[in-house]
Design a protein around this motif. Structure first.
Motif, short mmCIF file in Angstrom:
data_model
loop_
_atom_site.label_atom_id
_atom_site.label_comp_id
_atom_site.label_asym_id
_atom_site.label_seq_id
_atom_site.Cartn_x
_atom_site.Cartn_y
_atom_site.Cartn_z
N LEU A 241 45.88 30.18 82.78
CA LEU A 241 46.21 31.11 83.89
C LEU A 241 47.74 31.19 84.14
O LEU A 241 48.33 30.44 83.62
CB LEU A 241 45.53 30.41 85.11
N ALA A 242 48.20 32.17 84.80
CA ALA A 242 49.67 32.33 84.90
C ALA A 242 49.88 32.71 86.49
O ALA A 242 48.64 33.43 87.05
CB ALA A 242 50.10 33.36 84.16
N CYS A 243 50.87 32.67 86.88
CA CYS A 243 51.17 32.97 88.38
C CYS A 243 52.69 32.99 88.36
O CYS A 243 53.56 32.56 88.09
CB CYS A 243 51.13 31.71 89.04
N VAL A 244 53.40 34.39 89.12
CA VAL A 244 54.46 34.58 89.31
C VAL A 244 54.73 34.86 90.57
O VAL A 244 54.13 35.58 91.39
CB VAL A 244 54.48 36.24 88.55
N ALA A 245 55.96 34.07 91.01
CA ALA A 245 56.12 34.10 92.34
C ALA A 245 57.26 35.01 92.56
O ALA A 245 58.18 35.54 91.45
CB ALA A 245 57.01 32.50 92.86
N SER A 246 57.46 35.77 93.77
CA SER A 246 58.45 37.00 94.18
C SER A 246 59.81 36.19 94.29
O SER A 246 60.73 37.12 94.19
CB SER A 246 58.00 37.44 95.36
N TYR B 172 40.39 29.20 90.83
CA TYR B 172 41.62 28.50 91.04
C TYR B 172 42.70 29.32 91.53
O TYR B 172 42.71 30.56 91.53
CB TYR B 172 41.97 28.41 89.20
N TYR B 173 43.75 28.61 92.17
CA TYR B 173 44.51 29.34 93.16
C TYR B 173 45.83 28.46 92.76
O TYR B 173 46.11 27.49 92.75
CB TYR B 173 44.51 28.79 94.48
N CYS B 174 46.93 29.45 92.72
CA CYS B 174 48.41 29.15 92.73
C CYS B 174 49.04 28.76 93.92
O CYS B 174 48.72 29.70 94.84
CB CYS B 174 49.02 30.07 91.78
N SER B 175 49.82 27.85 93.96
CA SER B 175 50.62 27.64 95.38
C SER B 175 51.96 27.10 95.22
O SER B 175 52.40 26.81 94.00
CB SER B 175 49.57 26.51 96.10
N SER B 176 52.52 27.01 96.42
CA SER B 176 54.02 26.62 96.39
C SER B 176 54.09 25.88 97.75
O SER B 176 53.59 26.37 98.74
CB SER B 176 55.11 27.52 96.29
N PRO B 177 54.69 24.93 97.92
CA PRO B 177 54.88 24.03 98.95
C PRO B 177 56.12 24.28 99.85
O PRO B 177 57.05 24.90 99.24
CB PRO B 177 54.78 22.67 98.52
N ARG B 178 56.21 24.08 101.01
CA ARG B 178 57.36 24.05 101.85
C ARG B 178 58.03 22.83 101.40
O ARG B 178 57.52 21.81 100.88
CB ARG B 178 57.11 23.76 103.24
N GLN C 281 55.61 35.79 97.95
CA GLN C 281 54.16 36.17 97.33
C GLN C 281 53.92 35.64 95.90
O GLN C 281 54.75 35.63 94.95
CB GLN C 281 54.19 37.94 97.05
N LEU C 282 52.42 35.21 95.55
CA LEU C 282 52.20 34.69 94.32
C LEU C 282 51.01 35.48 93.85
O LEU C 282 50.00 35.66 94.38
CB LEU C 282 51.77 33.21 94.58
N VAL C 283 51.22 35.91 92.45
CA VAL C 283 50.55 36.72 92.04
C VAL C 283 49.91 36.32 90.71
O VAL C 283 50.69 36.03 89.69
CB VAL C 283 51.16 38.33 91.65
#
Length: 124
Positions: free
Chosen positions: A20-25, A91-97, A3-5
């Motif tokens: 901007l900030a983004c926290v990953a679970s 703007y979107y935060c993301s993480s890749p496989r 989850q990315l918030v």
């Protein structure tokens, strides 16, 4: 699934700054930022390798935006300086496989998880 918030964003005048900030679970090997201008496809902005802070930028933001991270907090930031009206977007935060940094810089990474998006408006 991770989850990315996201947080941050809003209205800023041309030449101004936002962060901007983004926290990953859960911890991620790579995190990045994309943006979507109205009527256009979502586009890559910047990415960072969480282990050592190696960063990569799209030409449109290089020298004005800075991506950084706090690995222990699973958090990534996007500091946006000298902003322009054309930076207006969601703007979107993301993480890749996967773990391939080569895939990130060649545009082949599978950006799989997404934050909720945050609107950034650059206007006087």
């Amino acid at each position: 699934q991770v989850q990315l918030v996201q947080s941050g964003g809003g209205l800023v005048q041309p030449g101004g700054s936002l962060r901007l900030a983004c926290v990953a679970s859960v911890g991620q090997y790579t995190m990045g930022w994309f943006r979507q201008i109205e009527g256009k496809e979502r586009a890559f902005v910047a990415a960072i390798r969480m282990s050592d802070g190696t960063a990569y930028y799209d030409d449109s933001v290089r020298g004005r935006f800075t991506i950084s991270r706090e690995d222990v907090k699973n958090t990534v930031y996007l500091q946006m300086d000298r902003m322009k009206p054309e930076d207006t977007a969601v703007y979107y935060c993301s993480s890749p496989r996967g773990r391939s940094w080569y895939d990130v810089i060649t545009g082949k990474a599978d950006w799989h998880s997404w934050g909720q998006g945050t609107r950034v408006t650059v206007s006087s």
